[in-house]
Design a protein around this motif. Sequence first.
Motif, mmCIF file in Angstrom:
data_model
loop_
_atom_site.group_PDB
_atom_site.id
_atom_site.type_symbol
_atom_site.label_atom_id
_atom_site.label_comp_id
_atom_site.label_asym_id
_atom_site.label_seq_id
_atom_site.Cartn_x
_atom_site.Cartn_y
_atom_site.Cartn_z
ATOM 1 N N GLY A 223 -6.579 -4.675 -5.120
ATOM 2 C CA GLY A 223 -6.427 -4.206 -6.271
ATOM 3 C C GLY A 223 -5.368 -3.156 -7.520
ATOM 4 O O GLY A 223 -5.356 -2.877 -8.167
ATOM 5 N N LEU A 224 -4.560 -2.640 -6.312
ATOM 6 C CA LEU A 224 -3.529 -2.135 -6.769
ATOM 7 C C LEU A 224 -2.368 -2.875 -7.995
ATOM 8 O O LEU A 224 -2.292 -4.187 -7.412
ATOM 9 C CB LEU A 224 -2.609 -1.461 -5.595
ATOM 10 C CG LEU A 224 -3.417 -0.930 -4.620
ATOM 11 C CD1 LEU A 224 -2.318 -0.236 -3.421
ATOM 12 C CD2 LEU A 224 -3.728 1.027 -5.631
ATOM 13 N N ASP A 225 -1.659 -2.570 -8.704
ATOM 14 C CA ASP A 225 -0.686 -3.539 -8.971
ATOM 15 C C ASP A 225 0.983 -3.810 -9.059
ATOM 16 O O ASP A 225 0.810 -5.081 -8.441
ATOM 17 C CB ASP A 225 -0.109 -2.315 -10.162
ATOM 18 C CG ASP A 225 -1.258 -2.190 -11.270
ATOM 19 O OD1 ASP A 225 -2.203 -2.760 -11.804
ATOM 20 O OD2 ASP A 225 -0.915 -1.146 -12.137
ATOM 21 N N SER A 226 0.445 -2.947 -7.701
ATOM 22 C CA SER A 226 1.566 -3.605 -6.424
ATOM 23 C C SER A 226 1.633 -2.271 -5.507
ATOM 24 O O SER A 226 1.020 -1.051 -5.357
ATOM 25 C CB SER A 226 3.071 -2.945 -7.369
ATOM 26 O OG SER A 226 3.383 -2.091 -7.363
ATOM 27 N N VAL A 227 1.931 -3.245 -3.981
ATOM 28 C CA VAL A 227 2.319 -2.297 -3.193
ATOM 29 C C VAL A 227 2.999 -1.059 -2.310
ATOM 30 O O VAL A 227 4.325 -2.051 -2.665
ATOM 31 C CB VAL A 227 1.842 -2.874 -1.609
ATOM 32 C CG1 VAL A 227 1.327 -2.890 -0.199
ATOM 33 C CG2 VAL A 227 -0.019 -4.087 -2.163
ATOM 34 N N PRO A 228 3.271 -0.487 -2.127
ATOM 35 C CA PRO A 228 4.042 0.203 -1.921
ATOM 36 C C PRO A 228 4.760 -0.353 -0.140
ATOM 37 O O PRO A 228 4.238 -0.980 0.165
ATOM 38 C CB PRO A 228 3.937 1.873 -1.423
ATOM 39 C CG PRO A 228 3.081 1.666 -2.231
ATOM 40 C CD PRO A 228 1.923 0.786 -2.310
ATOM 41 N N ALA A 229 6.311 -0.697 -0.813
ATOM 42 C CA ALA A 229 7.505 -1.003 0.302
ATOM 43 C C ALA A 229 7.809 0.000 1.608
ATOM 44 O O ALA A 229 8.224 -0.644 2.591
ATOM 45 C CB ALA A 229 8.313 -1.959 -0.275
ATOM 46 N N ASP A 230 6.791 1.357 1.903
ATOM 47 C CA ASP A 230 7.065 1.419 2.647
ATOM 48 C C ASP A 230 6.437 1.292 3.880
ATOM 49 O O ASP A 230 5.491 0.318 4.115
ATOM 50 C CB ASP A 230 6.216 3.198 2.805
ATOM 51 C CG ASP A 230 5.362 3.158 2.655
ATOM 52 O OD1 ASP A 230 3.971 3.698 3.515
ATOM 53 O OD2 ASP A 230 4.589 3.097 1.494
ATOM 54 N N TRP A 231 6.988 1.744 5.338
ATOM 55 C CA TRP A 231 6.985 0.901 6.536
ATOM 56 C C TRP A 231 5.672 1.565 7.071
ATOM 57 O O TRP A 231 4.527 0.490 7.625
ATOM 58 C CB TRP A 231 7.585 0.979 7.653
ATOM 59 C CG TRP A 231 8.086 2.949 7.952
ATOM 60 C CD1 TRP A 231 8.276 3.763 7.564
ATOM 61 C CD2 TRP A 231 6.256 2.460 8.507
ATOM 62 N NE1 TRP A 231 8.400 5.128 8.441
ATOM 63 C CE2 TRP A 231 6.903 4.209 9.141
ATOM 64 C CE3 TRP A 231 5.342 3.100 9.886
ATOM 65 C CZ2 TRP A 231 5.680 5.312 9.699
ATOM 66 C CZ3 TRP A 231 5.117 3.611 10.315
ATOM 67 C CH2 TRP A 231 5.348 4.968 10.942
ATOM 68 N N GLU A 232 5.105 2.203 6.133
ATOM 69 C CA GLU A 232 3.360 3.161 6.751
ATOM 70 C C GLU A 232 3.045 1.572 5.992
ATOM 71 O O GLU A 232 1.528 1.230 6.791
ATOM 72 C CB GLU A 232 3.365 4.063 6.528
ATOM 73 C CG GLU A 232 1.714 4.401 6.901
ATOM 74 C CD GLU A 232 2.186 6.511 6.624
ATOM 75 O OE1 GLU A 232 1.108 6.543 5.727
ATOM 76 O OE2 GLU A 232 2.329 7.769 6.972
ATOM 77 N N THR A 233 2.819 1.622 4.541
ATOM 78 C CA THR A 233 1.756 0.447 4.086
ATOM 79 C C THR A 233 1.604 -0.696 4.905
ATOM 80 O O THR A 233 0.596 -1.153 4.502
ATOM 81 C CB THR A 233 2.275 0.689 2.955
ATOM 82 O OG1 THR A 233 1.981 1.929 2.106
ATOM 83 C CG2 THR A 233 1.257 0.658 1.826
#
Length: 1147
Positions: A223-233
């Motif tokens: 549902g997010l517009d975009s997914v964070p690109a950090d390694w944790e996510t």
Amino acid sequence: MAGLSSAAVQLQPTQLDGQSVDPNLLQKLEEASNTILASPSADQRHAAEQFLLDFRKTKTPYTICCCLMEQTRNDYVIFQCACTLKEAILREWTQQSPQNIHTLKDFLMQFVLNRPSLAVYVREEIVLTVAVIVKRGTLGTSADDRNHFISQLTKLIHADNGAARVVGLSTLAALLTEYGGNGKGTDFGLSWEFHLRCKKVFEDKELLTVFMVLLEALQQLAGLDSVPADWETLALIAKLLALAEQILTWRFSLPLLQKRFLSDLSEARWNSPFRPPNQWRELVVGRGLVIHLFKLYGHVQTHAELAHTCLQCLLQLVSTTGDIFPDHKTRADFLSPFMAGFLHLTQRNTLAEYEVLGVATLACRLLTVFPSKHLGQVSSEQLQAFLTRTCQLTCSFSYLAMHQKAAEEESLYDEGLEQLLQMWTALWDSRDSFPPAAQLCQTYTPEIFQTYLQSHLSAADGTAGQAGSSDDMEEIRSEDEDDRERYSAQLCCVGLLGRMVPSHAMSQLTRLLCERTSQLQLELKNSAGSQEQMNRLYRLYDDLHWLLLIAGHFLADQSEGEVPVIPSELMEHSIAQSQMGVSEVGATQTEMVCSLHIDRMSQTSNDKCDDIVRLVSKVFKLSELERYAVQAQLDPLLSPELSRDIVWFFQRWARPYLLMQEKHYPQVSLPLACAFGQGSDSASLAVQTLVNKVVSNFQVWTSEGEVTEDTVQLFLTLTENRDRCLEVVKCEKLWFLAMQQFSEPFVLLAANCRRHLMKAVLFAASAMSAEVRARYWTQTMQPLHDRFQAMAQRRVSGGHDGLLQVRNLLELLCGVAEASRVDNTSLVFSTIYPRLRDSVRLLDTFHNYPEIVVLVLDAFKETITRQLCYLSQADSLKLYEVTIQLIQSYARHHGRHRFTVDASAEEDDFNDLMLLLEMLTQLTNKDFVDFGATDDPGAGEPAVVPADVVFCGLDFVVPLMNAELLKFPSLCLQYFKLVSFLCEVYPERVPQLPQQLFSNIMASLQLGLSSDYGEDVQKLCLDTLECLAIHCVKSESTTGQAYIALQHFVQVVLDMLVLQPLNPDLLDVLGETFYALICCHQAQYTQLVHQLVRSQTDTSTAERLAAAFQRLTPPDIPLNMEKTHRSRFEERLQTFVMDVRSILTVR
């Protein structure tokens, strides 16, 4: 999961005697761990490993391990402590109180949460230990306890703390692995019944809850517009997708699937369809699972590994089947979002290469996994949009695949293209259940066919990469795999796509072939020999190469083992053309005849010619152009590959078309029948032209092995069919081919090619009159006879020239043997028998030359295989006697020392032994199939029978077949096939073998029953035992060596059924063998049952085991070989195996 300390984990305080943890223990553990990680000397490493292994055997190590885990910062020590706790809790489960176990589980969870910096492998081992504790207590705890634990994990997954989320997901993954029952879980040391019961409880109570938790997490991310690109996510998404894949590949426990149950006892060998129960319908079908996965894919498609896992989830979800779909509409409702998601996924202009295969496979499965009848429930707009996009992808992949091939780069575009082409052929094949499929295919396939053509052609008609020079093209062509083999699947699909729109396909192929042939003719007329011209020629040859491959696959299918027929789509097209007046018989015949005369090639093609005939005529024109270029001494400008492609095309085309068999068709096209049918002048002229082409190729391309081999295959195609052969014998060139076997250029041909040429030449004799055949046969065989005689008189030495002469003669002799057919048996045998006797003498002379030995054995094997069943009793006796002489000669020169196996040995090193085994096996067929005449009904039994020859060879072969030789798969399989046939055909003679020989056979059977040698070998060994046991039962033998030897195998087969890992495909043959052995040794069976029951320490287990055997062999049912009793035993066996293995299989 409140905070816990090690002091709270006092599981067995009385056993610790109040003593504290040895303060030196931690130091020793850390030193041992550091030693292993530092890669020291072998002695140091061994000492450290032994110390850690001893530590893991510590009794009641709970307090010690918990204290050590809290005190140390060494990850490897923590890992060892976790392993020790896992092994101890399984070993001492019954000694621990529920409270202590619960406390230990809480401690481990709290510990891993408090140490977010732990190495991944340490964290995974700790949560695995927790999962083991949960599963071990499944049958002894309430569902509320597990639900509470799952809810705790759910809170962790939804927590703001990234480390806590990872711990929660890792624990769920460990639970799924342990409960999955796919052979990947921890060894508990408990019966398989325990594991199955735990799995069923988990499926019924918790699995759906776990999936709901995952779906909620996936929905949030999607549902997010975009997914964070950090390694944790990204790590979180990777965990979620891995869990989803685990659940989507879950093999649900279903009733009545007995073989499925047995396959669950070992690691799953394939991903089965996703078959959830009815309770999952709302979650899988009704909550937008498919849509959320596609949205999530849109977020991760730039990350190769995540995109791959997400696509795997979608691919597995496509396979959903079972009662979850109560009607067609539900299934269509499930299919629709897949198509919508696919359209959204592929809306970008280009896909990354790592996406290509997954996306193509998804499209293919949407139309192959779902029953085609459900496509009618999908809206026509959506289906057309899906097919339009798939058509675009097919065309795009076709271009990209060839461009990467031109750049000599490996790519996935070829595999993706193959998947999409298979999708289109599947849609075409579904037109009976989904009638609109025909119209849909005919809408899109013209573009696909046209694109595939263009992508393989050079400019101006195509887009394929251009070669830099002729030298570059030669280098690429010599290194590349044969295009016919490499692109076989693609070409078959493209050929079928062309047949969907035959008019379009043939017009394009005919136009392009005509243009390229005219260009080639122009280049050959204006031959300057410049580098520029050579480059143009090579581009022309490459274009013609692909045009001929595509045209050949379009016009005909490969028909090995089947009657070759013209594809129905093409026959129907030709009939329709004729009925509508588009084609006429006269114009068609004229076109065909013109193509066979070089001086008439320039005549304009008639518009009323049949499309198929016009296309074939263009290839004949190309062939004639090449042949006349040779006569004009322009062969340096010609391409051997073009010549090879031409004869391959003619071979593929000739089988169904040339002198076609009209009886195989409900309706025949008149133009085709007049052009290619029996009695047609143009068909006779075509055969003559093809024979001339064969001779020309042998003269020009003598040194090109691939060209001459394809050429001789064309000649075989012409002579193996009687109707075509009748036309071949009218050709003057046939006598030239027959008489010049020992003259140039034929003596320069490859040995294997000469063999096949001899075979084809002798096939031609079958269409001759008796008088002509005798003369032809004599003139063809006399040179071979003379050379054998001369060689015997001169006693040829082992020099190079002598070896070459002997090898060539033996290759020709093999060709004579391969030419054997029912209509020429006596003629061939009278020719070959004297030569076989000569070959035995050759074996004595050249026994040190493996290639000569192999050829001699091959000649005998081919003669026995192709002639023995048709030979009279007198001729059979001659063959038996000379075969015994061969075996004796071979054994004399190839004793045990010859078959020592060293580390570098390969299977080809034992081709002679392989041929001997095949020859002996073929000899047994005489007692199965014998069409030979009995010379004198009152003559009595012959002096030698096939069994005498076989057992003569067996006496030599069996002692050789040790474990080292049996490691070679083909050799191993052929040996056991021989033994199995012998016991089936001669069960009364095998028990009478010398004691040592019989013992060797039985020892080899024991070896072959192990899983190391594969399923086929195991089946043969079991068949052999069954034959021997049945013979013992029927003959009522209770003292012979066979009866005594079989007693041991009762336990061997019983162990295979209930104790050893079981291949479900062996169950039927195991049951048949086991029943025969029980009937043979009833007392031994009863004794083994009692021993197995008494060996059980648990009384209830012993009682259940005894009851299972009682149901398998009820005392009121006699054990005999009657068919009714055997079949009922086999029905009871599957239930027996399920019951007993669930009790005895320990994991």
